[in-house]
Design a protein around this motif. Structure first.
Motif, PDB file in Angstrom:
ATOM      1  N   PRO A  11      -5.325  27.676  64.011  1.00 43.00           N
ATOM      2  CA  PRO A  11      -4.543  27.240  65.010  1.00 43.00           C
ATOM      3  C   PRO A  11      -4.061  25.712  64.928  1.00 43.00           C
ATOM      4  CG  PRO A  11      -5.903  28.455  65.933  1.00 43.00           C
ATOM      5  CD  PRO A  11      -6.547  28.182  64.553  1.00 43.00           C
ATOM      6  N   LEU A  12      -5.138  24.947  64.176  1.00 46.78           N
ATOM      7  CA  LEU A  12      -4.742  23.413  63.974  1.00 46.78           C
ATOM      8  C   LEU A  12      -4.074  23.165  62.776  1.00 46.78           C
ATOM      9  CD1 LEU A  12      -8.754  22.215  64.313  1.00 46.78           C
ATOM     10  CD2 LEU A  12      -6.919  21.996  66.047  1.00 46.78           C
ATOM     11  N   MET A  13      -4.364  24.006  61.834  1.00 46.48           N
ATOM     12  CA  MET A  13      -3.375  23.778  60.602  1.00 46.48           C
ATOM     13  C   MET A  13      -2.015  24.354  60.841  1.00 46.48           C
ATOM     14  SD  MET A  13      -5.998  24.574  57.669  1.00 46.48           S
ATOM     15  CE  MET A  13      -5.103  24.079  56.193  1.00 46.48           C
ATOM     16  N   ASP A  14      -1.785  25.482  61.739  1.00 52.56           N
ATOM     17  CA  ASP A  14      -0.472  25.786  62.187  1.00 52.56           C
ATOM     18  C   ASP A  14       0.288  24.817  62.671  1.00 52.56           C
ATOM     19  OD1 ASP A  14       1.554  27.916  62.365  1.00 52.56           O
ATOM     20  OD2 ASP A  14       0.922  28.075  64.520  1.00 52.56           O
ATOM     21  N   MET A  15      -0.321  24.275  63.549  1.00 47.90           N
ATOM     22  CA  MET A  15       0.196  23.064  64.478  1.00 47.90           C
ATOM     23  C   MET A  15       0.630  21.955  63.421  1.00 47.90           C
ATOM     24  SD  MET A  15      -0.903  21.072  67.983  1.00 47.90           S
ATOM     25  CE  MET A  15      -2.479  20.411  67.142  1.00 47.90           C
ATOM     26  N   GLY A  16      -0.309  21.563  62.651  1.00 45.32           N
ATOM     27  CA  GLY A  16       0.003  20.308  61.529  1.00 45.32           C
ATOM     28  C   GLY A  16       1.339  20.643  60.634  1.00 45.32           C
ATOM     29  N   GLU A  17       1.262  21.961  60.273  1.00 47.38           N
ATOM     30  CA  GLU A  17       2.341  22.296  59.238  1.00 47.38           C
ATOM     31  C   GLU A  17       3.720  22.352  60.260  1.00 47.38           C
ATOM     32  OE1 GLU A  17       3.613  26.042  56.364  1.00 47.38           O
ATOM     33  OE2 GLU A  17       1.580  25.894  57.190  1.00 47.38           O
ATOM     34  N   ALA A  23       3.856  14.337  68.183  1.00 47.88           N
ATOM     35  CA  ALA A  23       2.483  14.783  68.599  1.00 47.88           C
ATOM     36  C   ALA A  23       2.579  16.127  69.127  1.00 47.88           C
ATOM     37  CB  ALA A  23       1.905  13.546  69.607  1.00 47.88           C
ATOM     38  N   GLY A  24       1.412  16.653  68.887  1.00 50.07           N
ATOM     39  CA  GLY A  24       1.295  18.201  69.370  1.00 50.07           C
ATOM     40  C   GLY A  24      -0.533  18.218  69.823  1.00 50.07           C
ATOM     41  N   ALA A  25      -0.695  19.045  70.807  1.00 46.37           N
ATOM     42  CA  ALA A  25      -1.896  19.390  71.322  1.00 46.37           C
ATOM     43  C   ALA A  25      -1.996  20.700  71.372  1.00 46.37           C
ATOM     44  CB  ALA A  25      -2.069  18.979  72.821  1.00 46.37           C
ATOM     45  N   LEU A  26      -3.298  21.438  71.262  1.00 45.02           N
ATOM     46  CA  LEU A  26      -3.916  22.672  71.170  1.00 45.02           C
ATOM     47  C   LEU A  26      -4.099  23.246  72.559  1.00 45.02           C
ATOM     48  CD1 LEU A  26      -3.720  24.765  68.529  1.00 45.02           C
ATOM     49  CD2 LEU A  26      -6.336  24.291  68.605  1.00 45.02           C
ATOM     50  N   PHE A  27      -3.464  24.093  73.161  1.00 44.20           N
ATOM     51  CA  PHE A  27      -3.654  24.691  74.376  1.00 44.20           C
ATOM     52  C   PHE A  27      -4.456  25.884  74.361  1.00 44.20           C
ATOM     53  CE2 PHE A  27      -0.906  21.503  75.386  1.00 44.20           C
ATOM     54  CZ  PHE A  27      -0.562  21.397  76.642  1.00 44.20           C
ATOM     55  N   ASN A  28      -5.601  26.028  75.159  1.00 44.68           N
ATOM     56  CA  ASN A  28      -6.570  27.174  74.917  1.00 44.68           C
ATOM     57  C   ASN A  28      -7.270  27.502  73.715  1.00 44.68           C
ATOM     58  OD1 ASN A  28      -5.983  27.649  77.651  1.00 44.68           O
ATOM     59  ND2 ASN A  28      -4.025  28.603  76.972  1.00 44.68           N
ATOM     60  N   GLN A  29      -7.267  26.229  72.866  1.00 44.30           N
ATOM     61  CA  GLN A  29      -7.766  26.271  71.350  1.00 44.30           C
ATOM     62  C   GLN A  29      -6.783  27.312  70.511  1.00 44.30           C
ATOM     63  OE1 GLN A  29     -11.944  27.563  72.455  1.00 44.30           O
ATOM     64  NE2 GLN A  29     -12.405  25.302  72.056  1.00 44.30           N
ATOM     65  N   PRO A  48      -0.539  26.088  69.594  1.00 48.50           N
ATOM     66  CA  PRO A  48       0.169  24.808  69.392  1.00 48.50           C
ATOM     67  C   PRO A  48       1.130  24.655  70.202  1.00 48.50           C
ATOM     68  CG  PRO A  48      -0.060  26.074  67.569  1.00 48.50           C
ATOM     69  CD  PRO A  48      -0.266  27.134  68.588  1.00 48.50           C
ATOM     70  N   ARG A  49       1.175  23.099  70.852  1.00 50.95           N
ATOM     71  CA  ARG A  49       2.414  22.799  71.766  1.00 50.95           C
ATOM     72  C   ARG A  49       2.740  21.358  71.097  1.00 50.95           C
ATOM     73  NH1 ARG A  49       1.352  25.769  76.513  1.00 50.95           N
ATOM     74  NH2 ARG A  49       3.123  24.444  77.788  1.00 50.95           N
ATOM     75  N   ILE A  50       3.915  20.998  71.040  1.00 54.55           N
ATOM     76  CA  ILE A  50       4.465  19.740  70.687  1.00 54.55           C
ATOM     77  C   ILE A  50       4.674  19.090  72.062  1.00 54.55           C
ATOM     78  CG2 ILE A  50       6.300  18.443  69.664  1.00 54.55           C
ATOM     79  CD1 ILE A  50       4.762  20.164  67.623  1.00 54.55           C
ATOM     80  N   VAL A  51       4.079  17.843  72.215  1.00 59.85           N
ATOM     81  CA  VAL A  51       4.011  17.169  73.484  1.00 59.85           C
ATOM     82  C   VAL A  51       5.082  15.843  73.575  1.00 59.85           C
ATOM     83  CG1 VAL A  51       1.943  18.254  74.290  1.00 59.85           C
ATOM     84  CG2 VAL A  51       1.753  16.014  72.952  1.00 59.85           C
ATOM     85  N   GLN A  52       5.356  15.644  72.177  1.00 59.21           N
ATOM     86  CA  GLN A  52       6.010  14.299  71.995  1.00 59.21           C
ATOM     87  C   GLN A  52       6.976  14.157  70.866  1.00 59.21           C
ATOM     88  OE1 GLN A  52       3.520  10.559  72.241  1.00 59.21           O
ATOM     89  NE2 GLN A  52       5.175   9.447  70.954  1.00 59.21           N
ATOM     90  N   ARG A  71       8.545  12.305  75.899  1.00 59.88           N
ATOM     91  CA  ARG A  71       7.567  13.079  76.514  1.00 59.88           C
ATOM     92  C   ARG A  71       8.223  14.615  76.464  1.00 59.88           C
ATOM     93  NH1 ARG A  71       2.972  10.681  74.888  1.00 59.88           N
ATOM     94  NH2 ARG A  71       2.959   8.555  75.616  1.00 59.88           N
ATOM     95  N   THR A  72       7.481  15.839  76.260  1.00 64.52           N
ATOM     96  CA  THR A  72       8.074  17.059  76.038  1.00 64.52           C
ATOM     97  C   THR A  72       6.848  18.134  76.002  1.00 64.52           C
ATOM     98  OG1 THR A  72       9.573  18.580  75.092  1.00 64.52           O
ATOM     99  CG2 THR A  72       8.176  17.254  73.572  1.00 64.52           C
ATOM    100  N   ASP A  73       7.114  19.306  76.101  1.00 66.33           N
ATOM    101  CA  ASP A  73       6.200  20.369  76.085  1.00 66.33           C
ATOM    102  C   ASP A  73       6.721  21.611  75.556  1.00 66.33           C
ATOM    103  OD1 ASP A  73       4.109  21.956  76.308  1.00 66.33           O
ATOM    104  OD2 ASP A  73       3.825  21.688  78.535  1.00 66.33           O
ATOM    105  N   PHE A  74       6.727  22.061  74.358  1.00 67.46           N
ATOM    106  CA  PHE A  74       7.310  23.187  74.013  1.00 67.46           C
ATOM    107  C   PHE A  74       6.542  23.916  72.630  1.00 67.46           C
ATOM    108  CE2 PHE A  74       9.428  20.347  71.153  1.00 67.46           C
ATOM    109  CZ  PHE A  74       9.272  20.893  69.934  1.00 67.46           C
ATOM    110  N   THR A  75       6.550  25.128  72.621  1.00 67.87           N
ATOM    111  CA  THR A  75       5.791  25.751  71.612  1.00 67.87           C
ATOM    112  C   THR A  75       6.945  25.987  70.316  1.00 67.87           C
ATOM    113  OG1 THR A  75       4.631  27.181  73.124  1.00 67.87           O
ATOM    114  CG2 THR A  75       4.585  28.045  70.920  1.00 67.87           C
ATOM    115  N   PRO A  76       6.433  25.494  69.218  1.00 64.62           N
ATOM    116  CA  PRO A  76       7.342  25.376  68.094  1.00 64.62           C
ATOM    117  C   PRO A  76       7.448  26.746  67.423  1.00 64.62           C
ATOM    118  CG  PRO A  76       5.043  24.572  67.270  1.00 64.62           C
ATOM    119  CD  PRO A  76       4.991  24.860  68.808  1.00 64.62           C
TER     120      PRO A  76
END
Length: 563
Positions: free
Chosen positions: A359-365, A463-469, A472-476, A481-486
Motif C-alpha cells: 500500500p505504501l509503494m502504491d501510494m508513492g507510485e 502529499a498522501g496519507a495511508l488510511f486504515n493502513q 492510499p489517499r491524496i490529501v494535498q 487541501r483535498t481528500d481523494f483516492t487515486p
C-alpha cells in the motif's frame, strides 16, 4: 552523485508558492541490498536445475557448465516443474499460465534486452527474479541500422536485383550522406552509436529525447532539438525510442507531414512506432522517399513496395553478440542463483513483508504519476521527499523507488521502468533526490510528501496519507487541501472561485453522457483560485477535454487514468 533529470511532462500547471525544506540526499543501493538475507539461504540447494529454452553459444554453455552445483537441460531432460532457473529468448512467452507450472522457479534469464512476452507483474508477485542483458547489442544494432540506411539511400537492393536478371545499367541515382542531416528519435545506447557513425560520414546530427539533457551530450557532435524541429530539418529520420503509449505511432499522418519532401525513414526498433497506413500514403505520393525496416509485420502492405527494403530481426544477429549474450546471461544466472550478484535484474523480488509495503509503494507510485501528469514543461531540478510516521520512515527507500517509477514510467513505459531499475534510470539521468524523516507536525499519523522542482523555477507539492493502513489517499495538491483516492478516472481542474462552475461543468458532463462519481473542490482564499478533483465513470475524449478547457472559468484541466 548529483541526480538531475530532463523529464518534460505535458504542460505547466501550478505556480511555485509552496515549498518544503531540502535535506540529505539518498543514494541508490545495489539490487543485492534490497534482498532479505534469508532469500540467499533459500537458494542453497544441492543442485540447481537450469532449463534452457533458447540455444546458447559454445562459450555460454562452458560458462554454465563451469558451476559444479547445476544441472543443465532442455524440457526433455528437465521438466518445467523442476526448474530453478529458466533461460529464454524472445520467441518464448513466459506468462501467468506458464509460471503456474513452475513452482520451483526462482529466476528467469532473458538472453537479450527485450522483455516482450514475460509477465513481469506475475513473476514479481511470485518472487521470481527477471533479468535481461541490455546494451550488449548496441553496436551491432547501430551497424545494421546504418547498413539499412546506406542500402535505402543508394538503392543497393534494387541494383542487386537488377544485376541478378542481367540489367547492369541501373539509372537510379542515390543520395550522398555527407552534408545530409540525420534525425535520431530516442537517444539511448543505440542512438549514441548511430550519432558516432553519422558524424564519421560527415553528416549533421539532430537528436530528440525528453529524458536527455544538454549536459549529457556535451562533447558529442550533435544538437538536441524538439520533435518538430527534428522532423522539419532531417533528411533521414531513424527511430530508436522505446514503445510507450506516448510514442505509439509517433510517426503518423500529422508528424510525417512535417518532414521534408523525399525524407528517408529508418525503423529497426518497433513496428508500432509508425502508423503504417499513413506511411504507405506518404510513400505512394512521393513525400517519403524511402523506408527501411527490420521490424515489418507479416502480411504488411509495405511488403514488396518499390520504395521499401525490409528484413526481420536481423539487427542483432552477429557471431559476437550471440557469443556475448550467451556468456553474459550464463554468468548472471549463476551469480544470482548463488546469491553473489543480481545485476540487470529488472524487477524487485519482494519477499516477506511485501504485503505491508504494497500500500505504501502504491501510494508513492501514484503520487509520482500525479507529479508527472500535472508537471511543468521543463527539466526536473530536484525531487524532495518527506515522510512522517515510523512506518513510513522505516520504508522510505522503497517508497522513494515507487515515486521514481511513477514519475518515469508514463514517459518510458511500464515494462521499461520498475521497482528494481527505477533508481538506476534516475541515476543515469542525474536526478537529484532529497529525503527527510519526521521533521514536521501533521494531522495525519503517517504522511508522504513529494515536491518536484523544475528548471523554470516552478514546483508542485503533493502529499498522501495511508488510511486504515491499506487505502492510499491524496490529501494535498500544491496549496490545496483535498481528500481523494487515486483510482479510476479523475479530472484535475483548476478554475476561478465564481458562482456556477459546478453547475456548468455538471451540465456539460450530463449533456455528453459522462457520469460524475465524486467531486472535491478546495480553495486557498475566497474569490481566488480553486482546484477540483472530479471522479468520472467514463473518460473524456480529447475533443471534449479541449471543449471543457475552452470555458472562461477553467484555468487548466488534466485527465488521469489510474490502472
Amino acid at each position: 552523485m548529483v541526480w538531475k533529470c530532463c523529464v518534460t511532462p505535458p504542460t505547466k500547471r501550478f505556480s511555485k508558492k509552496d515549498s518544503i525544506s531540502p535535506s540529505r540526499r539518498i543514494r541508490s543501493d545495489s539490487a543485492r541490498r534490497n534482498l532479505k538475507p534469508h532469500f540467499w539461504e533459500s537458494l542453497k540447494t544441492v543442485t540447481f536445475n537450469i532449463l534452457l529454452a533458447t540455444p546458447l553459444s559454445e562459450d555460454g554453455m562452458k560458462a554454465l557448465s563451469s558451476a559444479q552445483d547445476v544441472r543443465i537441460g532442455k524440457t526433455d531432460t528437465i521438466p518445467l516443474a523442476d526448474a530453478d532457473a529458466l533461460i529464454a529468448g524472445e520467441e518464448m512467452v513466459v506468462d501467468k499460465s506458464l509460471l503456474k507450472l513452475a513452482p520451483r522457479l526462482k529466476l528467469i534469464g532473458r538472453a537479450g534486452a527485450s522483455l516482450t512476452g514475460i509477465d513481469l507483474d506475475e513473476a514479481t508477485r511470485r518472487g521470481i527474479i527477471v533479468m535481461n542483458t541490455p546494451g550488449v547489442d548496441a553496436v551491432t544494432v547501430a551497424e545494421y541500422t546504418f547498413a539499412m540506411l546506406l542500402a535505402v539511400t543508394r538503392y543497393v537492393v534494387h541494383a542487386h536485383n537488377a544485376a541478378a536478371i542481367g540489367q547492369l545499367d541501373n539509372p537510379l541515382l542515390g543520395k550522398q550522406l555527407k552534408g545530409k542531416t540525420l534525425g535520431i528519435i530516442g537517444f539511448g545506447r543505440v542512438g549514441k552509436e548511430m550519432a558516432h557513425r553519422a558524424t564519421a560520414f560527415g553528416m549533421e546530427v539532430l537528436a530528440t529525447d525528453p529524458f536527455v539533457a544538454e549536459s549529457q551530450v556535451a562533447g558529442l557532435k550533435l544538437k538536441l532539438v524538439g520533435m518538430r524541429e527534428l522532423l522539419e530539418r532531417a533528411d533521414i529520420v531513424s527511430l530508436h525510442t522505446t514503445l510507450t503509449p506516448e510514442t505509439h505511432h509517433i510517426l503518423n499522418a500529422q508528424t510525417l507531414a512535417l518532414t521534408q519532401p523525399g525524407v528517408v525513414i529508418i525503423n529497426t526498433k518497433d513496428t508500432h512506432l509508425i502508423d503504417e497506413p499513413a506511411l504507405l500514403e506518404m510513400l505512394n505520393n512521393g513525400h517519403v522517399g524511402g523506408f527501411a525496416t527490420d521490424v515489418i509485420q507479416p502480411g504488411s502492405s509495405l511488403l514488396r513496395h518499390p520504395k521499401v527494403i525490409h528484413t526481420q530481426r536481423m539487427r542483432y544477429n552477429t557471431v559476437e553478440v550471440q557469443r556475448d549474450l550467451s556468456v553474459l546471461i550464463a554468468e548472471q544466472v549463476l551469480d544470482a542463483l548463488h546469491g553473489i550478484d543480481f545485476r540487470n535484474a529488472v524487477n524487485l523480488p519482494f519477499m516477506d513483508g511485501y504485503e505491508t509495503l504494497a500500500p505504501l509503494m502504491d501510494m508513492g507510485e501514484k503520487i509520482g504519476m500525479l507529479e508527472y501528469y500535472l508537471g511543468h514543461h521543463a527539466p526536473i531540478k530536484r525531487i524532495e521527499i518527506s515522510v512522517i510516521g515510523s512506518e513510513m520512515a522505516d520504508s522510505i527507500k522503497p517508497i522513494t523507488v515507487a515515486i521514481l517509477r511513477g514519475l518515469l514510467a508514463p514517459a518510458l513505459g511500464n515494462t521499461v521502468v520498475n521497482y528494481i531499475n527505477a533508481p538506476v534510470i534516475a541515476a543515469e539521468r542525474n536526478i537529484f533526490v532529497t529525503q527527510t524523516k519526521g521533521r514536521e507536525v501533521s494531522p495525519y499519523p503517517n504522511l508522504l510528501t513529494c515536491r518536484v522542482l523544475w528548471e523554470d523555477d516552478g514546483d508542485i507539492e503533493i502529499a498522501g496519507a495511508l488510511f486504515n493502513q491499506t487505502e492510499p489517499r491524496i490529501v494535498q495538491v500544491d496549496r490545496y487541501r483535498t481528500d481523494f483516492t487515486p483510482e479510476g478516472i479523475i479530472l484535475v481542474m483548476g478554475s476561478y472561485d465564481v458562482p456556477g462552475v459546478i453547475g456548468r461543468v455538471g451540465t456539460f458532463m450530463a449533456e455528453n453522457h459522462i457520469n460524475i462519481a465524486g467531486w472535491r473542490t478546495s480553495r486557498v482564499e475566497k474569490g481566488g483560485n480553486t482546484l477540483s478533483i472530479i471522479s468520472i465513470d467514463e473518460p473524456l475524449s480529447d475533443e471534449l477535454l479541449n471543449e471543457l478547457r475552452s470555458n472562461e472559468f477553467v484555468r487548466h484541466a488534466t485527465q488521469i487514468i489510474f490502472d
